[in-house]
Design a protein around this motif. Structure first.
Motif, PDB file in Angstrom:
ATOM      1  N   MET A  91       0.837  -1.199   0.000  1.00  0.00           N
ATOM      2  CA  MET A  91       0.000   0.000   0.000  1.00  0.00           C
ATOM      3  C   MET A  91       0.874   1.253   0.000  1.00  0.00           C
ATOM      4  O   MET A  91       1.772   1.386   0.833  1.00  0.00           O
ATOM      5  N   HIS A  92       0.554   2.120  -0.946  1.00  0.00           N
ATOM      6  CA  HIS A  92       1.299   3.372  -1.123  1.00  0.00           C
ATOM      7  C   HIS A  92       1.152   4.281   0.123  1.00  0.00           C
ATOM      8  O   HIS A  92       0.041   4.481   0.609  1.00  0.00           O
TER       9      HIS A  92
ATOM     10  N   ILE B 146      -1.539   7.131   0.834  1.00  0.00           N
ATOM     11  CA  ILE B 146      -2.874   6.853   1.382  1.00  0.00           C
ATOM     12  C   ILE B 146      -2.809   6.819   2.917  1.00  0.00           C
ATOM     13  O   ILE B 146      -3.620   7.454   3.593  1.00  0.00           O
TER      14      ILE B 146
ATOM     15  N   TYR C  25      -1.183  15.486  -7.120  1.00  0.00           N
ATOM     16  CA  TYR C  25      -0.932  14.922  -8.455  1.00  0.00           C
ATOM     17  C   TYR C  25      -1.548  15.797  -9.549  1.00  0.00           C
ATOM     18  O   TYR C  25      -1.913  15.304 -10.599  1.00  0.00           O
TER      19      TYR C  25
ATOM     20  N   PHE D 281     -12.738  12.375 -15.428  1.00  0.00           N
ATOM     21  CA  PHE D 281     -11.757  11.971 -14.425  1.00  0.00           C
ATOM     22  C   PHE D 281     -11.987  10.508 -14.038  1.00  0.00           C
ATOM     23  O   PHE D 281     -11.071   9.684 -14.045  1.00  0.00           O
TER      24      PHE D 281
ATOM     25  N   ILE E  90      -4.347   7.557 -13.624  1.00  0.00           N
ATOM     26  CA  ILE E  90      -3.966   7.955 -12.261  1.00  0.00           C
ATOM     27  C   ILE E  90      -3.359   6.771 -11.499  1.00  0.00           C
ATOM     28  O   ILE E  90      -2.173   6.767 -11.186  1.00  0.00           O
ATOM     29  N   HIS E  91      -4.171   5.769 -11.210  1.00  0.00           N
ATOM     30  CA  HIS E  91      -3.665   4.680 -10.373  1.00  0.00           C
ATOM     31  C   HIS E  91      -2.446   3.985 -10.970  1.00  0.00           C
ATOM     32  O   HIS E  91      -1.436   3.814 -10.297  1.00  0.00           O
TER      33      HIS E  91
ATOM     34  N   ARG F 295       0.016  -3.557  -6.541  1.00  0.00           N
ATOM     35  CA  ARG F 295      -1.275  -3.993  -7.111  1.00  0.00           C
ATOM     36  C   ARG F 295      -2.359  -2.969  -6.785  1.00  0.00           C
ATOM     37  O   ARG F 295      -3.122  -3.135  -5.833  1.00  0.00           O
ATOM     38  N   PRO F 296      -2.439  -1.877  -7.578  1.00  0.00           N
ATOM     39  CA  PRO F 296      -3.500  -0.892  -7.344  1.00  0.00           C
ATOM     40  C   PRO F 296      -4.853  -1.517  -7.648  1.00  0.00           C
ATOM     41  O   PRO F 296      -4.925  -2.542  -8.332  1.00  0.00           O
ATOM     42  N   PRO F 297      -5.928  -0.910  -7.137  1.00  0.00           N
ATOM     43  CA  PRO F 297      -7.257  -1.480  -7.423  1.00  0.00           C
ATOM     44  C   PRO F 297      -7.604  -1.291  -8.893  1.00  0.00           C
ATOM     45  O   PRO F 297      -7.015  -0.446  -9.563  1.00  0.00           O
TER      46      PRO F 297
ATOM     47  N   TYR G   7     -15.471  -1.947  -9.080  1.00  0.00           N
ATOM     48  CA  TYR G   7     -14.289  -2.003  -8.222  1.00  0.00           C
ATOM     49  C   TYR G   7     -13.851  -3.443  -8.047  1.00  0.00           C
ATOM     50  O   TYR G   7     -14.665  -4.319  -7.730  1.00  0.00           O
TER      51      TYR G   7
ATOM     52  N   SER H  86     -10.512  -5.468  -6.231  1.00  0.00           N
ATOM     53  CA  SER H  86      -9.216  -5.451  -5.555  1.00  0.00           C
ATOM     54  C   SER H  86      -9.248  -6.491  -4.452  1.00  0.00           C
ATOM     55  O   SER H  86     -10.284  -6.712  -3.827  1.00  0.00           O
TER      56      SER H  86
ATOM     57  N   ARG I 202      -8.130  -6.019  -1.745  1.00  0.00           N
ATOM     58  CA  ARG I 202      -8.176  -5.314  -0.453  1.00  0.00           C
ATOM     59  C   ARG I 202      -9.590  -5.137   0.109  1.00  0.00           C
ATOM     60  O   ARG I 202      -9.744  -4.711   1.251  1.00  0.00           O
TER      61      ARG I 202
ATOM     62  N   LEU J  78     -14.348   2.617   0.022  1.00  0.00           N
ATOM     63  CA  LEU J  78     -13.390   3.714  -0.192  1.00  0.00           C
ATOM     64  C   LEU J  78     -13.554   4.247  -1.620  1.00  0.00           C
ATOM     65  O   LEU J  78     -13.533   5.465  -1.858  1.00  0.00           O
TER      66      LEU J  78
ATOM     67  N   CYS K 146     -14.499   7.967  -2.828  1.00  0.00           N
ATOM     68  CA  CYS K 146     -13.684   8.728  -3.791  1.00  0.00           C
ATOM     69  C   CYS K 146     -14.557   9.283  -4.915  1.00  0.00           C
ATOM     70  O   CYS K 146     -14.332  10.402  -5.390  1.00  0.00           O
TER      71      CYS K 146
HETATM   72  C1  HEM Z   1      -6.056  12.167  -7.791  1.00  0.00           C
HETATM   73  C2  HEM Z   1      -6.791  11.091  -7.585  1.00  0.00           C
HETATM   74  C3  HEM Z   1      -6.282   9.780  -7.049  1.00  0.00           C
HETATM   75  C4  HEM Z   1      -5.020   9.406  -6.715  1.00  0.00           C
HETATM   76  C5  HEM Z   1      -3.733  10.214  -6.831  1.00  0.00           C
HETATM   77  C6  HEM Z   1      -5.095   8.054  -6.194  1.00  0.00           C
HETATM   78  C7  HEM Z   1      -4.030   7.328  -5.719  1.00  0.00           C
HETATM   79  C8  HEM Z   1      -4.112   6.132  -5.058  1.00  0.00           C
HETATM   80  C9  HEM Z   1      -3.004   5.393  -4.513  1.00  0.00           C
HETATM   81  C10 HEM Z   1      -1.545   5.818  -4.614  1.00  0.00           C
HETATM   82  C11 HEM Z   1      -3.491   4.281  -3.908  1.00  0.00           C
HETATM   83  C12 HEM Z   1      -2.709   3.157  -3.209  1.00  0.00           C
HETATM   84  C13 HEM Z   1      -2.743   1.932  -4.097  1.00  0.00           C
HETATM   85  C14 HEM Z   1      -1.660   0.899  -3.848  1.00  0.00           C
HETATM   86  O1  HEM Z   1      -0.738   1.135  -3.055  1.00  0.00           O
HETATM   87  O2  HEM Z   1      -1.732  -0.200  -4.469  1.00  0.00           O
HETATM   88  C15 HEM Z   1      -4.927   4.325  -4.051  1.00  0.00           C
HETATM   89  C16 HEM Z   1      -5.782   3.404  -3.514  1.00  0.00           C
HETATM   90  C17 HEM Z   1      -7.124   3.388  -3.768  1.00  0.00           C
HETATM   91  N1  HEM Z   1      -7.815   4.207  -4.618  1.00  0.00           N
HETATM   92 FE1  HEM Z   1      -7.099   5.878  -5.496  1.00  0.00          FE
HETATM   93  N2  HEM Z   1      -6.386   7.628  -6.229  1.00  0.00           N
HETATM   94  C18 HEM Z   1      -7.151   8.645  -6.754  1.00  0.00           C
HETATM   95  C19 HEM Z   1      -8.496   8.614  -7.009  1.00  0.00           C
HETATM   96  C20 HEM Z   1      -9.301   7.530  -6.803  1.00  0.00           C
HETATM   97  C21 HEM Z   1     -10.667   7.407  -7.250  1.00  0.00           C
HETATM   98  C22 HEM Z   1     -11.421   8.468  -8.050  1.00  0.00           C
HETATM   99  C23 HEM Z   1     -11.112   6.194  -6.829  1.00  0.00           C
HETATM  100  C24 HEM Z   1     -12.451   5.544  -7.024  1.00  0.00           C
HETATM  101  C25 HEM Z   1     -13.284   5.822  -7.979  1.00  0.00           C
HETATM  102  C26 HEM Z   1     -10.043   5.568  -6.087  1.00  0.00           C
HETATM  103  C27 HEM Z   1     -10.121   4.352  -5.421  1.00  0.00           C
HETATM  104  C28 HEM Z   1      -9.119   3.812  -4.654  1.00  0.00           C
HETATM  105  C29 HEM Z   1      -9.288   2.679  -3.764  1.00  0.00           C
HETATM  106  C30 HEM Z   1     -10.578   1.942  -3.477  1.00  0.00           C
HETATM  107  C31 HEM Z   1      -8.036   2.422  -3.187  1.00  0.00           C
HETATM  108  C32 HEM Z   1      -7.681   1.404  -2.077  1.00  0.00           C
HETATM  109  C33 HEM Z   1      -6.849   0.288  -2.528  1.00  0.00           C
HETATM  110  C34 HEM Z   1      -7.592  -0.954  -2.967  1.00  0.00           C
HETATM  111  O3  HEM Z   1      -8.819  -1.065  -2.736  1.00  0.00           O
HETATM  112  O4  HEM Z   1      -6.929  -1.832  -3.556  1.00  0.00           O
HETATM  113  N3  HEM Z   1      -8.958   6.391  -6.117  1.00  0.00           N
HETATM  114  N4  HEM Z   1      -5.266   5.447  -4.773  1.00  0.00           N
END
Ligand code: HEM
Length: 190
Positions: free
Chosen positions: A1-2, A5, A81, A94, A102-103, A115-117, A133, A135, A137, A142, A146
């Motif tokens: 996990m990054h 977060i 970002y 977006f 993004i991810h 392994r991002p979602p 969704y 993942s 995780r 979450l 978002c």
């Molecule tokens: C600028 C916008 C965003 C950035 C920079 C970003 C970045 C990240 C990063 C770095 C992680 C950690 C993942 C890892 O370590 O594998 C993460 C996790 C996650 N992100 Fe985003 N994210 C953004 C927007 C979103 C949006 C719009 C959604 C959903 C529609 C989302 C859903 C998630 C979820 C659910 C996780 C948790 C990890 C998982 O369930 O596997 N993110 N995000």
């Protein structure tokens, strides 16, 4: 996990519950005093354990916490970002690009084995999106948070129309985007 977060989770907890609350969550989660920095990677279990501790301390359920945090964390992520996000995007664009643009970029840049979602967003009709969704995780709530956060960031409003669960941790949310405050977060911040 990054770490971006988890370090934001720390800011969220401190904003909502105060400084000592973060220390006690770390203690309950079995990692007293552990530092989380945005440029490192951490075991998935760290986030899981911290969220489990937050459930215990606040009495709220896991999904409610994840959803609220998801909406809260979007503005700081957008700020961090900003260079990845074209100026002419709206909430729908977006969300439809979040996986690839993004991810994949943010997470694989740091660790190609991460392994991002998978967030697969498709437009079903004008203003209506299907957000899938996937993942290991199990943090679908979450993702939904978002989605709310992205809509709000763009001055729009997201409404959940339908949710379907499964198989496993797979979740599908059907959301409608509509006009909200009309004030875009990134314009406000400039
Ligand atoms: C600028 C916008 C965003 C950035 C920079 C970003 C970045 C990240 C990063 C770095 C992680 C950690 C993942 C890892 O370590 O594998 C993460 C996790 C996650 N992100 Fe985003 N994210 C953004 C927007 C979103 C949006 C719009 C959604 C959903 C529609 C989302 C859903 C998630 C979820 C659910 C996780 C948790 C990890 C998982 O369930 O596997 N993110 N995000």
């Amino acid at each position: 996990m990054h770490g971006v977060i988890i370090s934001n989770l720390k800011k969220y907890v401190i904003e909502k519950l105060g400084d000592p609350a973060w220390d006690s969550l770390c203690e309950k989660a079995g990692m007293p005093g552990k530092a989380f920095i945005p440029i490192s990677m951490y075991p998935d279990s760290d986030l899981d354990d911290l969220v489990a501790a937050a459930v215990e301390v606040t009495g709220q359920d896991r999904d409610a916490i994840l959803q609220d945090f998801g909406a809260w964390v979007i503005p700081p992520l957008m700020k961090m970002y900003r260079s990845f996000i074209p100026d002419d995007w709206d909430a729908s664009t977006f969300l439809q690009n979040v996986d690839e643009r993004i991810h994949e970029r943010v997470v694989r840049m740091k660790d190609e084995n991460a392994r991002p979602p998978h967030i697969n967003v498709t437009q079903l009709s004008a203003g209506v999106l299907s957000v899938e969704y996937q993942s290991h995780r199990d943090m679908g709530a979450l993702a939904l948070g978002c989605v709310y956060g992205v809509a709000e960031y763009y001055g729009e409003k997201a409404t959940l129309m339908e949710q379907s669960n499964g198989p496993g941790t797979h979740r599908t949310y059907t959301v409608r985007l509509s006009a909200g405050s009309g004030v875009k977060g990134h314009q406000e911040a400039i």
